[in-house]
Enzyme design. Sequence first.
Site, PDB file in Angstrom:
ATOM      1  CD  GLU A  99       2.701   0.160  10.574  1.00 26.60           C
ATOM      2  OE1 GLU A  99       1.568  -0.232  10.922  1.00 26.60           O
ATOM      3  OE2 GLU A  99       2.962   0.633   9.471  1.00 26.60           O
TER       4      GLU A  99
ATOM      5  CD  GLU B 175       8.780   1.151  10.452  1.00 22.62           C
ATOM      6  OE1 GLU B 175       7.729   1.477   9.877  1.00 22.62           O
ATOM      7  OE2 GLU B 175       9.538   0.278  10.016  1.00 22.62           O
TER       8      GLU B 175
ATOM      9  CG  ASN C 222      -0.413  -0.155   2.494  1.00 23.47           C
ATOM     10  OD1 ASN C 222       0.766  -0.484   2.624  1.00 23.47           O
ATOM     11  ND2 ASN C 222      -1.196   0.083   3.522  1.00 23.47           N
TER      12      ASN C 222
ATOM     13  CB  CYS D  83      -1.932   0.222   8.705  1.00 28.54           C
ATOM     14  SG  CYS D  83      -0.444   1.153   8.486  1.00 28.54           S
TER      15      CYS D  83
END
Length: 494
Positions: free
Chosen positions: A269, A475, A168, A303
């Site tokens: 993640e 991150e 994505n 997400c």
Amino acid sequence: MSAISIAEHLRTYCKDVGLIQSDLFVAGEWRRALDAARFDVLDPADGTVLASVANASADDARTAIDAAHGALGAWSALTGHARGIVMRRWYDLIRQHAGDLAALISAEGGKPYAEAQGEVAYGASFVEWFAEEARRVDGDVLQSPRGDQRILVIRQPIGVCAAITPWNFPFAMITRKVAPALAAGCAIVVKPAEQTPLTALALAELARRAGVPAGVCNIVTADAQRSIEVGRVLTTDPRVHHVSFTGSTEVGRILLRQCASTVKKCAMELGGHAPFIVFDDADLDAAVAGALTGKYRNAGQACISPNRFFVQSGIYERFVAAVAEASTRLRVGRAFDDGVAIGPLIDSQALAKVQRHVDDATRQGATLAAGGKPVMGNFFEPTVLAGVTPAMQMFNEETFGPVIGIARFDTEEEVIAMANHAEYGLAGYLYTRDISRMWRVGEALEFGMLGINSSAISNEVAPFGGVKQSGMGREGSKYGIDEYLQMKYLCVGI
Ligand code: ADP
């Protein structure tokens, strides 16, 4: 819809054909898979074949780890400053080829071209940021409890790393992992998503041109089936010390189990199920704008996409009407068409899931305020549903599509309980102009990231990551490089 094929668009928009690569990038070279296997990359809009790419096996994965292992010593021995200079060259090349990279993102992921350019800017920002951070990896001197000892703490690269990334954000999810790894002095093997290998390979070509030494960054592409065997090698080879994954919670659990056998450090993640809470005292226009940009980015396939909209009774009708009206004005179409806001979903399974969620909601009493059906191929109309309840599927699973399902609530306590009622805890959003409420609700919500009166929360400066079953590790930001470093304590007798 455009009559020109996506492959023709790719040639038009990607001017540097040297960036269109289709082999594995291992030890600084383009290589076929050891058994010469290949797989097709498809246009998500209609499933036509875009390219054929090398299909790595477990043996290719081991070869890539060999290359990373071999390159690690010299790369980690460079100063942070020297690594930063190479990374800065990589960043400059990425910026110079922003249009080419965006074309690849659009072609294989279906993301509208303007949005893909935004992803390149976002992804590049991690390379720039960590090029700068490379020289700021410092240690510590601690006060010793004994007069005859001194205590030093140094931070060293963790070693060979592996990254498994999703389709994505095929560019930014790679730079967000590779840039801190390289800055820290690690070497890495990346397994990009099977749907979007071309973007990853273009990034490798630019790394090569920038002078990233052979073996420091390797890319192994594989189809869905072989991704499992490549993933197994990356998560079990004892020479790999860190695995970073972005993807579904289900696959994250598998990878964590596999990593346990050799006790690897992991950054995960995983899925999100973001609440988007609008209180009566919110700025309605800001909340509507935030809902639209937050939800329709990448056709809802993110997400951190808001997935459960909770709107307080006093503002509910106006919010539903405004969001529905704005949604019907958005243009659905192919990535390279002008003015397109919403591209295709990644494949027919994704489309089927969105339809299932919409059908389930309407069957259980939700009302359609906009959209509600596929347009053609894998495209789905921007859809707004009112009267959604927590019992409906869309409030219990990520929809990953352009659907805004809205529930009504009355009290702060009630909405906090509903928002926290999820195994996920990645991102959440709240809109209020009451500063006390902002703190109260902000502290009570169980999510790693909160957008308060804003839905554009991702940038290189902020720590990205979740709590609960949305994963572990952060991150980007000044914390992101810690993943790739390990502490060593030196006790010095004097
Ligand atoms: P999504 O639902 O977004 O497609 P996935 O979690 O299925 O997310 O996939 C994300 C990444 O994980 C992709 O690169 C995919 O190839 C990879 N992947 C999926 N299943 C496995 C597995 N069992 N082992 C290793 N990698 C996997």
